[in-house]
Write a protein that holds these residues in place. Structure first.
Motif, PDB file in Angstrom:
ATOM      1  N   GLU A 152      31.795 -56.415 -56.223  1.00 12.57           N
ATOM      2  CA  GLU A 152      31.129 -55.855 -54.824  1.00 12.57           C
ATOM      3  C   GLU A 152      31.063 -57.262 -53.857  1.00 12.57           C
ATOM      4  O   GLU A 152      31.690 -58.189 -54.108  1.00 12.57           O
ATOM      5  CB  GLU A 152      29.674 -55.370 -55.111  1.00 12.57           C
ATOM      6  N   SER A 153      30.510 -57.060 -52.996  1.00  9.72           N
ATOM      7  CA  SER A 153      30.165 -58.191 -51.958  1.00  9.72           C
ATOM      8  C   SER A 153      29.533 -59.324 -52.654  1.00  9.72           C
ATOM      9  O   SER A 153      28.618 -58.909 -53.383  1.00  9.72           O
ATOM     10  CB  SER A 153      29.411 -57.786 -50.822  1.00  9.72           C
ATOM     11  N   LEU A 154      30.226 -60.556 -52.646  1.00  3.28           N
ATOM     12  CA  LEU A 154      29.843 -61.629 -53.648  1.00  3.28           C
ATOM     13  C   LEU A 154      29.635 -62.780 -52.669  1.00  3.28           C
ATOM     14  O   LEU A 154      30.407 -62.986 -51.839  1.00  3.28           O
ATOM     15  CB  LEU A 154      30.817 -61.631 -54.611  1.00  3.28           C
ATOM     16  N   GLU A 166      34.611 -60.440 -50.315  1.00  4.21           N
ATOM     17  CA  GLU A 166      34.632 -58.913 -50.141  1.00  4.21           C
ATOM     18  C   GLU A 166      34.963 -58.370 -51.767  1.00  4.21           C
ATOM     19  O   GLU A 166      35.564 -58.942 -52.467  1.00  4.21           O
ATOM     20  CB  GLU A 166      35.643 -58.472 -49.261  1.00  4.21           C
ATOM     21  N   LYS A 167      34.401 -57.238 -51.609  1.00  2.07           N
ATOM     22  CA  LYS A 167      34.852 -56.327 -52.779  1.00  2.07           C
ATOM     23  C   LYS A 167      36.466 -55.975 -53.147  1.00  2.07           C
ATOM     24  O   LYS A 167      37.202 -56.020 -52.471  1.00  2.07           O
ATOM     25  CB  LYS A 167      34.364 -54.845 -52.912  1.00  2.07           C
ATOM     26  N   GLY A 168      36.959 -56.563 -54.293  1.00  2.00           N
ATOM     27  CA  GLY A 168      38.251 -56.576 -54.848  1.00  2.00           C
ATOM     28  C   GLY A 168      38.873 -57.690 -54.440  1.00  2.00           C
ATOM     29  O   GLY A 168      40.124 -57.929 -55.175  1.00  2.00           O
ATOM     30  N   GLU A 169      38.493 -58.775 -53.915  1.00  2.00           N
ATOM     31  CA  GLU A 169      38.824 -60.002 -53.546  1.00  2.00           C
ATOM     32  C   GLU A 169      38.930 -60.916 -54.800  1.00  2.00           C
ATOM     33  O   GLU A 169      37.900 -60.720 -55.853  1.00  2.00           O
ATOM     34  CB  GLU A 169      38.278 -60.892 -52.810  1.00  2.00           C
ATOM     35  N   LEU A 170      40.182 -61.702 -55.166  1.00  2.00           N
ATOM     36  CA  LEU A 170      40.117 -62.470 -56.288  1.00  2.00           C
ATOM     37  C   LEU A 170      39.233 -63.747 -56.186  1.00  2.00           C
ATOM     38  O   LEU A 170      39.447 -64.319 -55.164  1.00  2.00           O
ATOM     39  CB  LEU A 170      41.423 -62.926 -56.731  1.00  2.00           C
TER      40      LEU A 170
END
Length: 206
Positions: A101-103, A36-40
């Motif tokens: 962003e979503s990855l 998810e956006k913001g996840e490492l």
């Protein structure tokens, strides 16, 4: 973070990759990881060493200095490699990759497949090309123009699509300045006739 082991989905992602021929030749059971956006995506605290290829989405790669400040290194999009350095060197204690962003990434364990990866000439050529590009980008950062105004103009000319800066906050992050500093430079440059404001947070180099 979500791991996907559906063979049909994995095969479809690999087939769309520019590196599908090499990935197929490795004979490795790849899997997908969704962030998810913001996840490492990668950090010094990650226990498992992973080799990952961005299949969809984008990431920000940055360095945390000893004083806690964050320094942007690069931005990766489709077909960007993560973990390529970890195949050869001890993991850095300061470099992070974060989902912008979503990855979705095509992934495998480095420790489990290290010998197979290192024995594949096609794969090694891809890694050499990737590392050369990253070294070149870092050298360009070190040789960046001295003044912030010069850096902003160079960023718009060489890094922005159609020489158009879109998004003050993201651009400030990559230019290693505050949004306030960048906005001031853009306002001054607009007055001087160097850039034209196209909309909120959007400026085109003239």
């Amino acid at each position: 973070m979500e791991r996907v082991y559906d063979k049909k989905k994995i095969k479809g992602c690999i087939a769309k990759s520019n590196y599908h021929a090499v990935l197929d030749s490795l004979d490795i059971d790849f899997y997908l990881i969704k962030y998810e956006k913001g996840e490492l995506v990668s950090s010094p605290f990650q226990n498992e060493l992973l080799f990952q290829i961005v299949e969809q989405g984008s990431i920000n790669i940055y360095f945390i200095r000893d004083d806690g400040t964050r320094y942007s290194l690069s931005r990766g999009t489709t077909d960007y490699f993560l973990g390529d350095m970890d195949i050869f060197y001890p993991k850095s204690n300061h470099i992070y990759a974060e989902a912008a962003e979503s990855l979705t990434c095509i992934s495998c364990s480095i420790e489990k497949h290290r010998e197979r990866l290192l024995s594949n000439n096609g794969f090694l050529r891809l890694i050499c090309n990737s590392l050369s590009g990253k070294i070149g980008s870092m050298a360009a950062l070190d040789a960046a123009p001295a003044s912030l105004t010069e850096r902003v103009m160079s960023y718009m000319k060489y890094k922005c699509d159609d020489e158009t800066l879109k998004g003050i906050e993201q651009a400030a992050f990559h230019l290693h300045c505050s949004t306030r500093q960048l906005q001031r430079i853009l306002n001054q440059s607009e007055t001087a006739g160097f850039v034209k404001k196209l909309g909120k947070g959007t400026y085109k180099l003239l």
